[in-house]
Design a protein around this motif. Structure first.
Motif, short mmCIF file in Angstrom:
data_model
loop_
_atom_site.label_atom_id
_atom_site.label_comp_id
_atom_site.label_asym_id
_atom_site.label_seq_id
_atom_site.Cartn_x
_atom_site.Cartn_y
_atom_site.Cartn_z
N THR A 26 -20.34 -21.66 -5.14
CA THR A 26 -19.46 -22.51 -5.94
C THR A 26 -18.63 -21.60 -6.84
O THR A 26 -19.17 -20.67 -7.44
CB THR A 26 -20.28 -23.50 -6.81
N SER A 27 -17.34 -21.89 -6.93
CA SER A 27 -16.44 -21.07 -7.74
C SER A 27 -16.96 -20.92 -9.16
O SER A 27 -17.33 -21.90 -9.80
CB SER A 27 -15.05 -21.72 -7.75
N GLY A 56 -14.21 -11.26 -4.70
CA GLY A 56 -15.43 -11.52 -5.45
C GLY A 56 -16.24 -10.24 -5.65
O GLY A 56 -15.81 -9.14 -5.32
N SER A 91 -17.60 -15.30 -7.13
CA SER A 91 -16.18 -15.30 -6.78
C SER A 91 -15.35 -14.86 -7.98
O SER A 91 -15.81 -14.94 -9.12
CB SER A 91 -15.75 -16.69 -6.31
N GLY A 95 -11.28 -18.48 -7.85
CA GLY A 95 -11.20 -18.25 -6.41
C GLY A 95 -12.08 -19.19 -5.62
O GLY A 95 -13.20 -19.47 -6.03
N TRP A 96 -11.56 -19.70 -4.50
CA TRP A 96 -12.35 -20.57 -3.66
C TRP A 96 -11.70 -20.69 -2.29
O TRP A 96 -10.54 -20.33 -2.11
CB TRP A 96 -12.54 -21.94 -4.30
N TYR A 100 -13.79 -17.24 2.17
CA TYR A 100 -13.24 -16.66 0.94
C TYR A 100 -13.41 -15.15 0.93
O TYR A 100 -12.52 -14.42 0.52
CB TYR A 100 -13.94 -17.29 -0.27
N VAL A 130 -16.57 -20.45 -0.51
CA VAL A 130 -16.67 -20.83 -1.91
C VAL A 130 -16.00 -22.19 -2.09
O VAL A 130 -14.83 -22.37 -1.75
CB VAL A 130 -15.99 -19.78 -2.83
N PHE A 132 -14.85 -25.34 -4.58
CA PHE A 132 -14.40 -25.53 -5.95
C PHE A 132 -15.26 -26.60 -6.58
O PHE A 132 -15.52 -27.63 -5.97
CB PHE A 132 -12.93 -25.96 -5.94
#
Length: 185
Positions: A26-27, A56, A91, A95-96, A100, A130, A132
């Motif tokens: 998860t972001s 990341g 991340s 970022g997502w 990714y 990833v 969001f």
């Protein structure tokens, strides 16, 4: 002297197996995962981060209970220090996306004695998807307005919070019976 008789079974040293893996993260939140390694001959193995993630960051986890702070992996070829081959991924801010990031890891048997030669490394790819975090936009205020008979227009004000990559669509239940509805984008 005594003589010992018996059968000895010599087991061939089989190479460890490194499998590809997709990590779900998860972001903005660290994701703990374990590199999928198996050893048919049950020998001790050593995991190595062969390439850094394309986006990341990766972190060493010395203590799998996370009581000690993790250490950032900054160089390719870094040996994973815990026997379970556990790592943390984080991340970049905001970022997502699917695919990714990716990086390559390797696994090799640990030489049993200092005189043993280094075993060949088997490699595989880790892909990180990833998502969001679902923080939906919140409609804070909506000032409904009417159009007067004199032709003067009153604007409609909309205030939305938590906008990140969202597209906000507003719909009106009905159009004004008199006047024109204008959009000032």
């Amino acid at each position: 002297g005594a003589t010992v008789q018996g059968r000895f079974v010599l087991r061939r040293n089989e190479r460890p197996v490194a499998a590809s893996l997709t990590v779900q993260a998860t972001s903005g939140k660290a994701a703990l995962f374990f590199l999928p390694v198996s050893t048919p001959s049950h020998q001790a193995v050593q995991c190595t981060v062969v390439t850094l993630p394309t986006a990341g960051t990766l972190w060493q986890v010395d203590d799998l209970e996370l009581k000690l702070p993790p250490l950032r992996i900054t160089r390719p070829g870094t040996v994973v220090r815990n026997a379970a081959c556990g790592l943390l991924f984080l991340s970049f801010d905001g970022g997502w996306g699917l695919d990714y990031a990716d990086f390559t890891y390797g696994v090799a048997q640990v030489p049993q004695m200092s005189s043993d030669k280094q075993h060949a490394m088997v490699t595989a790819v880790v892909t990180v998807d990833v998502t969001f975090e679902d923080v939906l936009p919140t409609l804070l205020t909506f000032a409904n307005a009417t159009v007067s008979e004199g032709g003067a227009s009153v604007p409609i004000h909309v205030n939305v919070s938590n906008l990140r990559e969202y597209m906000v669509t507003l719909s009106l239940g009905s159009l004004p019976t008199m006047g024109t509805l204008l959009h000032n984008g």
